[in-house]
Design a protein around this motif. Structure first.
Motif, PDB file in Angstrom:
ATOM      1  N   GLU A 245      -8.276   7.612   7.421  1.00  0.00           N
ATOM      2  CA  GLU A 245      -8.072   8.057   6.048  1.00  0.00           C
ATOM      3  C   GLU A 245      -7.426   9.435   5.979  1.00  0.00           C
ATOM      4  O   GLU A 245      -6.775   9.780   4.990  1.00  0.00           O
ATOM      5  CB  GLU A 245      -9.409   8.073   5.309  1.00  0.00           C
ATOM      6  N   ASN A 246      -7.570  10.219   7.046  1.00  0.00           N
ATOM      7  CA  ASN A 246      -6.998  11.562   7.012  1.00  0.00           C
ATOM      8  C   ASN A 246      -5.474  11.554   6.989  1.00  0.00           C
ATOM      9  O   ASN A 246      -4.855  12.589   6.772  1.00  0.00           O
ATOM     10  CB  ASN A 246      -7.498  12.398   8.197  1.00  0.00           C
ATOM     11  N   ILE A 247      -4.867  10.378   7.207  1.00  0.00           N
ATOM     12  CA  ILE A 247      -3.413  10.301   7.125  1.00  0.00           C
ATOM     13  C   ILE A 247      -2.952   9.923   5.722  1.00  0.00           C
ATOM     14  O   ILE A 247      -1.759   9.886   5.436  1.00  0.00           O
ATOM     15  CB  ILE A 247      -2.854   9.291   8.156  1.00  0.00           C
ATOM     16  N   SER A 248      -3.896   9.666   4.820  1.00  0.00           N
ATOM     17  CA  SER A 248      -3.533   9.157   3.494  1.00  0.00           C
ATOM     18  C   SER A 248      -2.661  10.131   2.707  1.00  0.00           C
ATOM     19  O   SER A 248      -1.741   9.724   2.003  1.00  0.00           O
ATOM     20  CB  SER A 248      -4.799   8.821   2.689  1.00  0.00           C
ATOM     21  N   GLU A 249      -2.946  11.446   2.824  1.00  0.00           N
ATOM     22  CA  GLU A 249      -2.139  12.423   2.079  1.00  0.00           C
ATOM     23  C   GLU A 249      -0.710  12.437   2.581  1.00  0.00           C
ATOM     24  O   GLU A 249       0.245  12.440   1.798  1.00  0.00           O
ATOM     25  CB  GLU A 249      -2.748  13.825   2.220  1.00  0.00           C
ATOM     26  N   MET A 250      -0.533  12.418   3.917  1.00  0.00           N
ATOM     27  CA  MET A 250       0.807  12.378   4.469  1.00  0.00           C
ATOM     28  C   MET A 250       1.484  11.061   4.098  1.00  0.00           C
ATOM     29  O   MET A 250       2.684  11.022   3.806  1.00  0.00           O
ATOM     30  CB  MET A 250       0.765  12.537   5.984  1.00  0.00           C
ATOM     31  N   ALA A 251       0.728   9.971   4.089  1.00  0.00           N
ATOM     32  CA  ALA A 251       1.297   8.673   3.741  1.00  0.00           C
ATOM     33  C   ALA A 251       1.830   8.664   2.316  1.00  0.00           C
ATOM     34  O   ALA A 251       2.907   8.120   2.038  1.00  0.00           O
ATOM     35  CB  ALA A 251       0.237   7.584   3.921  1.00  0.00           C
TER      36      ALA A 251
END
Length: 318
Positions: A245-251
């Motif tokens: 989930e920590n990649i959601s902002e970059m995604a």
């Protein structure tokens, strides 16, 4: 000839007087004069000649003084460098890291924190899997590792840096993005891309097991080692993949959507690893302190059981 002879000679050359040089060096004048005579005899040249109440350098003495100053400066610099390395102020630290952690882990924050603590220490980052990191740590070819697995080896210490839940990364135009809730059975006919099994064996095993428990077979159509390429294929709607989930902002900044999977409960963690016997070394203390400074708080409800990549197993249910 010893270094002290060079230091004595350079001091005498600067003072042009044996008495003043002896006072400056905190030695008696007679032994100092004797040592300079011994030096001249060893070299076979005269370094000094009388001038008034003092002395002056001969042509040979002037040439030798210039070279002696250079030698002493090099020795002093070498001593300072050795002390700097021993104290963790100088040198180069080699860190092994798993691909992908530079995008969504705490690695970059750790490097920045370490730079603030030790600005004169160089850093070399080498991509390698967790298993490769452990071997390199034991061999001494790297000092620190950053990866997705914790070692079960008393010779290696580790610290958990992040813990996150696994979810689905997909294009916002993908059919699954329109669902209010996504379940594993919704992925039955989807093309799934993953990073290589040899790098993340536990992730592969846990995903297959979780899907099998729901009566679902995941169709992993390709393994892509480069995270950027993997995300590009997802962005064009060619397939879906699983990331934390920590990649959601970059995604969201790259026109992709991260969605939780309701019946998928697989945690992802990242760890720093080092040789236990090095824990007290100054440069290692700076690395460990930097890691502790930037490590993310463990999110409630996201459990983790560390396992070796060579022996994957499912996290225990709590």
């Amino acid at each position: 000839m010893e270094l002290r002879h060079l230091r004595y000679f350079v001091t005498i050359a600067a003072e042009q007087n044996f008495r003043r040089a002896a006072e400056r060096l905190h030695v008696s004048q007679s032994p100092l004069s004797r040592q300079m005579r011994d030096l001249e005899e060893e070299m076979g040249v005269e370094l000094f000649e009388p001038e008034g109440r003092g002395i002056k350098l001969t042509a040979a003495g002037k040439a030798f003084a210039e070279r002696a100053r250079s030698i002493l400066a090099s020795v002093d610099a070498a001593i300072d460098e050795a002390k700097g390395v021993a104290e963790g102020r100088l040198g180069t630290v080699v860190i092994g890291f798993e691909t992908g952690t530079t995008f969504m882990g705490a690695l970059l924050s750790l490097v920045a924190a370490f730079r603030r603590r030790t600005p004169r220490v160089g850093l070399q980052l080498i991509p390698m899997s967790s298993v490769e990191q452990w071997a390199a740590l034991r061999q001494g070819t790297i000092a620190f590792g950053y990866g997705a697995y914790a070692p079960s080896d008393d010779a290696l210490s580790h610290l958990e840096m992040t813990r996150d839940r696994l979810g689905l990364l997909l294009s916002p135009d993908h059919r699954l993005a329109r669902l209010k809730k996504i379940r594993l059975r919704d992925l039955e006919s989807e093309r799934v891309l993953l990073q290589p099994r040899q790098l993340y064996p536990r992730l592969h095993a846990d995903l297959i097991t979780a899907a099998h428990e729901q009566g679902v077979t995941l169709h992993v159509t390709a393994e892509v080692i480069d995270l950027e390429a993997l995300m590009a294929l997802v962005a064009i709607g060619d397939a879906v993949t699983f990331v934390g989930e920590n990649i959601s902002e970059m995604a969201s900044q790259t026109s992709m959507t991260w969605r939780p999977v309701e019946d998928l409960h697989i945690p992802l963690s990242e760890f720093v690893t080092w040789r236990a016997r090095d824990s007290g070394a100054p440069v290692m203390r700076a690395l460990i302190d930097s890691a502790q400074e930037v490590r993310a708080p463990i999110r409630p409800g996201v459990s983790h059981v560390a396992s070796r990549p060579t022996n994957p197993r499912r996290p225990k249910k709590r």
